[in-house]
Design a protein around this motif. Sequence first.
Motif, PDB file in Angstrom:
ATOM      1  N   ALA A 192      17.498  23.454 152.133  1.00  0.00           N
ATOM      2  CA  ALA A 192      17.765  23.448 150.695  1.00  0.00           C
ATOM      3  C   ALA A 192      16.441  23.582 149.952  1.00  0.00           C
ATOM      4  O   ALA A 192      15.463  22.916 150.301  1.00  0.00           O
ATOM      5  CB  ALA A 192      18.457  22.151 150.298  1.00  0.00           C
TER       6      ALA A 192
ATOM      7  N   GLN B 294      24.126  22.055 142.388  1.00  0.00           N
ATOM      8  CA  GLN B 294      25.017  22.577 143.428  1.00  0.00           C
ATOM      9  C   GLN B 294      25.334  24.053 143.167  1.00  0.00           C
ATOM     10  O   GLN B 294      25.426  24.848 144.106  1.00  0.00           O
ATOM     11  CB  GLN B 294      26.301  21.741 143.504  1.00  0.00           C
TER      12      GLN B 294
ATOM     13  N   LEU C 106      22.410  25.926 144.434  1.00  0.00           N
ATOM     14  CA  LEU C 106      22.420  26.014 145.893  1.00  0.00           C
ATOM     15  C   LEU C 106      23.395  27.092 146.369  1.00  0.00           C
ATOM     16  O   LEU C 106      23.088  27.869 147.277  1.00  0.00           O
ATOM     17  CB  LEU C 106      22.806  24.664 146.496  1.00  0.00           C
TER      18      LEU C 106
ATOM     19  N   ASN D 294      20.141  20.471 155.605  1.00  0.00           N
ATOM     20  CA  ASN D 294      20.225  19.481 154.529  1.00  0.00           C
ATOM     21  C   ASN D 294      19.399  18.258 154.892  1.00  0.00           C
ATOM     22  O   ASN D 294      19.737  17.530 155.832  1.00  0.00           O
ATOM     23  CB  ASN D 294      21.681  19.070 154.287  1.00  0.00           C
TER      24      ASN D 294
ATOM     25  N   PRO E 203      17.889  15.685 152.346  1.00  0.00           N
ATOM     26  CA  PRO E 203      17.573  15.250 150.981  1.00  0.00           C
ATOM     27  C   PRO E 203      16.403  14.285 150.880  1.00  0.00           C
ATOM     28  O   PRO E 203      15.744  14.217 149.825  1.00  0.00           O
ATOM     29  CB  PRO E 203      18.876  14.603 150.503  1.00  0.00           C
TER      30      PRO E 203
ATOM     31  N   ASP F 159      20.409  17.493 147.600  1.00  0.00           N
ATOM     32  CA  ASP F 159      21.424  17.217 148.615  1.00  0.00           C
ATOM     33  C   ASP F 159      22.486  18.316 148.580  1.00  0.00           C
ATOM     34  O   ASP F 159      23.080  18.586 147.531  1.00  0.00           O
ATOM     35  CB  ASP F 159      22.069  15.857 148.326  1.00  0.00           C
ATOM     36  N   ILE F 160      22.706  18.984 149.722  1.00  0.00           N
ATOM     37  CA  ILE F 160      23.795  19.961 149.802  1.00  0.00           C
ATOM     38  C   ILE F 160      25.078  19.163 149.991  1.00  0.00           C
ATOM     39  O   ILE F 160      25.361  18.660 151.084  1.00  0.00           O
ATOM     40  CB  ILE F 160      23.599  20.946 150.972  1.00  0.00           C
TER      41      ILE F 160
ATOM     42  N   THR G 208      28.775  22.807 151.070  1.00  0.00           N
ATOM     43  CA  THR G 208      28.754  23.320 152.446  1.00  0.00           C
ATOM     44  C   THR G 208      30.080  23.978 152.789  1.00  0.00           C
ATOM     45  O   THR G 208      30.117  25.082 153.350  1.00  0.00           O
ATOM     46  CB  THR G 208      28.462  22.179 153.431  1.00  0.00           C
TER      47      THR G 208
ATOM     48  N   ILE H 225      25.277  23.889 160.371  1.00  0.00           N
ATOM     49  CA  ILE H 225      24.448  23.039 159.526  1.00  0.00           C
ATOM     50  C   ILE H 225      23.641  22.092 160.393  1.00  0.00           C
ATOM     51  O   ILE H 225      24.122  21.569 161.401  1.00  0.00           O
ATOM     52  CB  ILE H 225      25.296  22.225 158.515  1.00  0.00           C
TER      53      ILE H 225
ATOM     54  N   ASP I  40      22.337  18.678 159.781  1.00  0.00           N
ATOM     55  CA  ASP I  40      22.617  17.645 158.784  1.00  0.00           C
ATOM     56  C   ASP I  40      21.715  16.434 159.011  1.00  0.00           C
ATOM     57  O   ASP I  40      21.887  15.686 159.969  1.00  0.00           O
ATOM     58  CB  ASP I  40      24.084  17.231 158.851  1.00  0.00           C
TER      59      ASP I  40
ATOM     60  N   SER J 266      21.324  14.233 156.446  1.00  0.00           N
ATOM     61  CA  SER J 266      21.661  13.423 155.276  1.00  0.00           C
ATOM     62  C   SER J 266      21.767  11.944 155.619  1.00  0.00           C
ATOM     63  O   SER J 266      21.753  11.095 154.731  1.00  0.00           O
ATOM     64  CB  SER J 266      22.989  13.890 154.672  1.00  0.00           C
TER      65      SER J 266
END
Length: 293
Positions: free
Chosen positions: A103, A111, A114, A133, A135, A141-142, A147, A161, A163, A165
């Motif tokens: 991102a 968003q 994105l 992602n 963040p 943050d996606i 997504t 992805i 991820d 997060s």
Amino acid sequence: MFSGSIPALVTPFRDGTFDEGAFRRLVDWQIDNGSSALVPCGTTGEASTLSNAEHHRVVEVCIEQAAGRVPVIAGCGSNDTKNALLHMHFSKKAGAAAALCVAPYYNRPSQAGLIAHFSHLAENCDLPIVLYNVPARTVTDIAPETTIALANRYPDNIIAIKDASEDLSRVADHRMGIGKEFCQLSGNDELALPFNAAGGKGCISVTANVAPALCAEFQQACADNDLVKARQLNDRLYPLHYAMFEDSSPAPVKYALSRVHGWLTDEVRLPLCACSPEARKAVDAALEHAGLV
């Protein structure tokens, strides 16, 4: 397309420049020890301090040295959409299997921003995209809804992805909202076990730089639903997962690699510096706990 233990490779430096010979040895060692794919020029590869020429050379050398033995997911992220697309075009021409696209950082896009960013990449280069992602680093943050919208809009282009997060509920969110072919890879080594249990297929890993065989064995145990073995391996690796972030990454992992291999230095680029004595003690203890020294 991707599964198992996938190291986000460090970029070795020696006297301020890319140490190509050490990197080639690192690629071979990773493949020989069971890594299922390779990621050059990600966060751990210090991509944010590489010039475009250096970035492209690291990707090119990784693909060249891997020689088709495992796929290469080239780091192509940027906070500049045009530059991300430039990296993607180069990586496709060089033979990458996919692009890892973080991102956009610092800009803090919405968003909608994105969606526009990743849509532009998907529509202007047919190299498959692995969303990234994280963040905690990018501030952006996606969201799961984003997504899901992107993966469903571009099923042939946005395929996976990474991820980081730290929100395990997202694995189910993505699984319920996207077709089963969409690949979810953990971006946090310490969460890989519950991530896989929720439906993940592997991990783009920092720890695998140092412990590729153990990480590959752990991921295989998860794929085999052998939870007893997976827990045992996870316990062995767990202190190392955290030691890798006892100081600004990738300083600890480079220090760890310098202990495991004499042909790799712990050199990082400013604004990073070598990890602190306290971090070194944590890395030393974790390496011993894992049986790597």
